[in-house]
Design a protein around this motif. Structure first.
Motif, mmCIF file in Angstrom:
data_model
loop_
_atom_site.group_PDB
_atom_site.id
_atom_site.type_symbol
_atom_site.label_atom_id
_atom_site.label_comp_id
_atom_site.label_asym_id
_atom_site.label_seq_id
_atom_site.Cartn_x
_atom_site.Cartn_y
_atom_site.Cartn_z
ATOM 1 N N UNK A 157 -27.692 4.018 -12.269
ATOM 2 C CA UNK A 157 -28.266 5.377 -12.996
ATOM 3 C C UNK A 157 -28.902 6.346 -12.062
ATOM 4 N N UNK A 158 -28.890 6.014 -10.749
ATOM 5 C CA UNK A 158 -29.585 7.068 -9.947
ATOM 6 C C UNK A 158 -28.358 8.012 -9.582
ATOM 7 N N UNK A 159 -27.175 7.643 -9.556
ATOM 8 C CA UNK A 159 -25.955 8.374 -9.320
ATOM 9 C C UNK A 159 -25.522 9.459 -10.676
ATOM 10 N N UNK A 160 -24.614 10.170 -10.198
ATOM 11 C CA UNK A 160 -23.900 11.137 -11.143
ATOM 12 C C UNK A 160 -23.172 10.288 -12.440
ATOM 13 N N UNK A 161 -23.162 10.791 -13.510
ATOM 14 C CA UNK A 161 -22.319 10.181 -14.564
ATOM 15 C C UNK A 161 -20.836 10.170 -14.254
ATOM 16 N N UNK A 162 -19.995 9.114 -14.934
ATOM 17 C CA UNK A 162 -18.904 8.915 -14.636
ATOM 18 C C UNK A 162 -17.866 10.225 -14.751
ATOM 19 N N UNK A 163 -18.446 10.987 -16.328
ATOM 20 C CA UNK A 163 -17.708 12.083 -16.509
ATOM 21 C C UNK A 163 -18.046 13.111 -15.599
ATOM 22 N N UNK A 164 -19.109 13.391 -15.024
ATOM 23 C CA UNK A 164 -19.464 14.480 -14.155
ATOM 24 C C UNK A 164 -18.639 14.307 -12.891
ATOM 25 N N UNK A 165 -18.777 13.047 -12.277
ATOM 26 C CA UNK A 165 -17.899 12.855 -11.130
ATOM 27 C C UNK A 165 -16.334 12.895 -11.330
ATOM 28 N N UNK A 166 -15.821 12.608 -12.273
ATOM 29 C CA UNK A 166 -14.415 12.937 -12.591
ATOM 30 C C UNK A 166 -14.073 14.055 -12.707
#
Length: 201
Positions: A157-166
């Motif tokens: 949860x502390x990291x970027x969302x999957x969508x934002x990263x991709x």
């Protein structure tokens, strides 16, 4: 030199991808490994962490107690920002040293877990994202790494969302499946990087 940023959420399998890329000829700059080095006993980095979080984050032999520090920062965004402000400049400086030691025709892969979160995409000519579903990542963290489910969820949860990263990726490697499906994808990415590097030089 072609500068590549490699990233992915915790548990996505970046380490295996970076290992394969090195086997093909990449020069690896591992931000996680460097982040450990810059807070070894006797370093200014460790002194700064203790100043910020207190001596309770040290083990009995004076080393950084990573699980204890992790439990403090991953559920508190302000504390995480404080830690990042200490460690990230030190990691960047050491990364630049290692990159400078690589040859002019090298493909330098920077393994950077928080590349997207810290908006570092502009530092690299190519951004490669190792992608896996949240369910797969959670399973790996709990089953393979032995992490408590609550801690695994907190770190994710502390990291970027999957969508934002991709969305930040030039190339995406799908690591939702078994290992034998990963290698051909990484080989394909390597071939693309070589093509890009040849054109770049």
């Amino acid at each position: 030199m072609l500068k590549v940023g490699l990233t992915g959420g915790i548990g996505a399998g970046k380490s295996e991808v970076s290992r394969l890329l090195v086997s093909y000829g990449a020069v690896l700059v591992d931000a996680d490994k460097i982040a450990r080095e810059v807070v070894e006993p006797g370093t200014p980095g460790l002194d700064a962490v203790v100043d910020a979080f207190g001596p309770g984050v040290l083990t009995a032999d004076g080393r950084l107690d990573r699980p204890k520090l992790g439990s403090l920062v991953f559920s508190d965004s302000e504390k995480l920002a404080t830690l990042n402000a200490i460690v990230h400049p030190l990691v960047r400086a050491r990364s630049a040293e290692l990159e400078g030691a690589a040859g002019e025709d090298a493909i330098v892969v920077h393994d950077v877990p928080l590349l997207v979160e810290n908006e570092l995409t502009g530092l690299y000519e190519v951004v490669v994202v190792v992608d896996a579903s949240p369910e797969t990542r959670l399973d790996r963290l709990v089953r393979v790494r032995g992490m408590a489910e609550s801690e695994a969820r907190s770190r994710m949860a502390a990291q970027a969302t999957r969508e934002r990263r991709n969305a930040a990726a030039d190339l995406v490697i799908d690591n939702d499946g078994p290992l034998e499906k990963l290698e051909p994808q990484v080989r394909d990415v390597w071939e693309r990087l070589v093509e890009r590097a040849v054109a770049h030089f």
